[in-house]
Scaffold this motif. Structure first.
Motif, short mmCIF file in Angstrom:
data_model
loop_
_atom_site.label_atom_id
_atom_site.label_comp_id
_atom_site.label_asym_id
_atom_site.label_seq_id
_atom_site.Cartn_x
_atom_site.Cartn_y
_atom_site.Cartn_z
N PHE A 54 0.83 -1.20 0.00
CA PHE A 54 0.00 0.00 0.00
C PHE A 54 0.87 1.26 0.00
CE2 PHE A 54 -3.92 -2.17 2.11
CZ PHE A 54 -4.32 -2.66 0.88
N LEU A 55 1.98 1.23 0.74
CA LEU A 55 2.88 2.37 0.77
C LEU A 55 3.48 2.61 -0.62
CD1 LEU A 55 4.39 4.59 2.30
CD2 LEU A 55 6.13 2.87 2.88
N ALA A 56 3.91 1.54 -1.29
CA ALA A 56 4.46 1.69 -2.64
C ALA A 56 3.42 2.27 -3.59
CB ALA A 56 4.98 0.34 -3.15
N THR A 57 2.18 1.81 -3.48
CA THR A 57 1.11 2.34 -4.33
C THR A 57 0.85 3.81 -4.03
OG1 THR A 57 0.09 0.16 -4.54
CG2 THR A 57 -1.33 2.07 -4.98
N ALA A 58 0.82 4.15 -2.75
CA ALA A 58 0.59 5.54 -2.35
C ALA A 58 1.73 6.44 -2.86
CB ALA A 58 0.46 5.66 -0.84
N ILE A 59 2.96 5.96 -2.80
CA ILE A 59 4.09 6.74 -3.30
C ILE A 59 3.99 6.89 -4.81
CG2 ILE A 59 6.60 6.66 -3.69
CD1 ILE A 59 6.82 5.48 -0.82
N ASP A 60 3.65 5.82 -5.52
CA ASP A 60 3.48 5.90 -6.97
C ASP A 60 2.43 6.95 -7.34
OD1 ASP A 60 5.41 3.97 -7.52
OD2 ASP A 60 3.96 2.38 -7.93
N LEU A 61 1.30 6.93 -6.62
CA LEU A 61 0.23 7.89 -6.89
C LEU A 61 0.68 9.32 -6.57
CD1 LEU A 61 -2.85 5.90 -5.56
CD2 LEU A 61 -2.34 6.48 -7.95
N ARG A 62 1.43 9.48 -5.48
CA ARG A 62 1.92 10.82 -5.11
C ARG A 62 2.87 11.34 -6.18
NH1 ARG A 62 -0.11 14.84 -3.28
NH2 ARG A 62 1.23 16.27 -2.19
N MET A 63 3.79 10.47 -6.62
CA MET A 63 4.75 10.88 -7.65
C MET A 63 4.03 11.18 -8.96
SD MET A 63 7.56 11.09 -6.05
CE MET A 63 8.75 11.29 -7.38
N GLN A 64 2.99 10.41 -9.28
CA GLN A 64 2.20 10.67 -10.48
C GLN A 64 1.54 12.05 -10.38
OE1 GLN A 64 -0.82 7.74 -11.22
NE2 GLN A 64 -1.10 8.38 -13.32
N HIS A 65 1.04 12.37 -9.19
CA HIS A 65 0.45 13.70 -8.96
C HIS A 65 1.50 14.79 -9.19
CE1 HIS A 65 -1.79 16.97 -7.14
NE2 HIS A 65 -0.75 17.19 -6.36
N PHE A 66 2.71 14.59 -8.68
CA PHE A 66 3.78 15.57 -8.85
C PHE A 66 4.14 15.76 -10.33
CE2 PHE A 66 5.78 14.50 -4.45
CZ PHE A 66 4.82 15.27 -3.81
N ARG A 67 3.96 14.70 -11.14
CA ARG A 67 4.32 14.78 -12.56
C ARG A 67 3.27 15.48 -13.42
NH1 ARG A 67 5.83 9.42 -11.61
NH2 ARG A 67 4.06 8.61 -12.78
N LYS A 68 2.09 15.77 -12.83
CA LYS A 68 1.05 16.45 -13.61
C LYS A 68 1.60 17.75 -14.18
CE LYS A 68 -3.08 14.56 -11.61
NZ LYS A 68 -4.21 14.73 -10.73
N GLY A 69 1.33 17.94 -15.47
CA GLY A 69 1.76 19.16 -16.13
C GLY A 69 3.21 19.14 -16.61
N THR A 70 3.90 18.03 -16.40
CA THR A 70 5.31 17.96 -16.81
C THR A 70 5.49 17.30 -18.17
OG1 THR A 70 5.73 15.78 -15.84
CG2 THR A 70 6.04 17.72 -14.40
N GLY A 71 4.44 16.75 -18.72
CA GLY A 71 4.57 15.98 -19.95
C GLY A 71 4.80 14.51 -19.68
N PHE A 72 5.01 14.15 -18.41
CA PHE A 72 5.26 12.76 -18.04
C PHE A 72 4.16 12.22 -17.11
CE2 PHE A 72 9.48 14.61 -18.79
CZ PHE A 72 9.86 13.83 -19.88
N GLN A 73 3.03 12.93 -17.04
CA GLN A 73 1.96 12.54 -16.12
C GLN A 73 1.35 11.19 -16.46
OE1 GLN A 73 1.85 15.53 -17.74
NE2 GLN A 73 0.21 15.34 -19.24
N ASP A 74 1.46 10.76 -17.71
CA ASP A 74 0.86 9.48 -18.09
C ASP A 74 1.87 8.34 -18.15
OD1 ASP A 74 -1.68 10.65 -18.34
OD2 ASP A 74 -1.24 11.31 -20.39
N THR A 75 3.09 8.60 -17.70
CA THR A 75 4.12 7.56 -17.72
C THR A 75 3.74 6.47 -16.72
OG1 THR A 75 5.78 9.20 -18.30
CG2 THR A 75 6.58 7.10 -17.44
N ARG A 76 3.83 5.23 -17.18
CA ARG A 76 3.47 4.09 -16.33
C ARG A 76 4.46 3.95 -15.17
NH1 ARG A 76 2.08 -0.77 -20.52
NH2 ARG A 76 0.90 0.49 -21.99
N PRO A 77 3.99 3.53 -13.99
CA PRO A 77 4.92 3.30 -12.87
C PRO A 77 6.04 2.32 -13.24
CG PRO A 77 2.68 3.35 -12.06
CD PRO A 77 2.58 3.38 -13.57
#
Length: 156
Positions: free
Chosen positions: A15-38
């Protein structure tokens, strides 16, 4: 039979790994890499850390060469990695960051610092360092046990 406990280490870390992945995905919004797969992010991270070949990355991540190759292809399509001839093994290709990939890596480092800061707000800077050291010790011990027991085969 004992019921599965929701606070066992495996579930908590998953769950922690998933939460971190989601947090990092949130941080990538607007960078052009928001849709990059974990999974592509993990491959990218190991290239940025110096993993050289598709085989090296597959071994470290415990996934198939084919899975790594697919991730590398997607990362090439994003313009962040490129393949080069490997001077040691002509059958292998070396995976390298492009200039855009180096910039993306710097952005990732900044986002990871932001994540560290958010975690530090919860458990304090000493707690962050204690957690980091504890996780490193546990990881090393589990790797040693897996090596001893021959349990280092890639996951199917």
């Amino acid at each position: 039979m004992l019921p599965l406990q929701p606070d066992n280490f495996r579930i908590l870390l998953d769950f922690l790994a998933t939460a971190i992945d989601l947090r990092m995905q949130h941080f990538r919004k607007g960078t052009g890499f928001q849709d990059t797969r974990p999974s592509d992010v993990r491959v990218f991270a190991f290239v940025a850390l110096g993993a050289d070949t598709i085989s090296d990355i597959a071994r470290v991540l415990q996934i198939s060469r084919q899975a790594v190759h697919l991730s590398v292809q997607r990362l090439m399509d994003e313009g962040v990695v490129e393949l080069h001839p490997n001077p040691v093994d002509r059958r292998e290709k070396s995976v390298r960051l492009t200039e855009q990939g180096r910039a993306a890596s710097a952005g990732s480092a900044a986002r990871l610092k932001q994540l560290d800061a958010e975690i530090s707000e919860v458990i304090g800077s000493v707690g962050v360092e204690t957690l980091r050291k504890t996780l490193s010790v546990v990881l090393l011990q589990l790797q040693r046990l897996n090596e001893r027991d021959g349990a280092n085969e890639p996951l199917a």
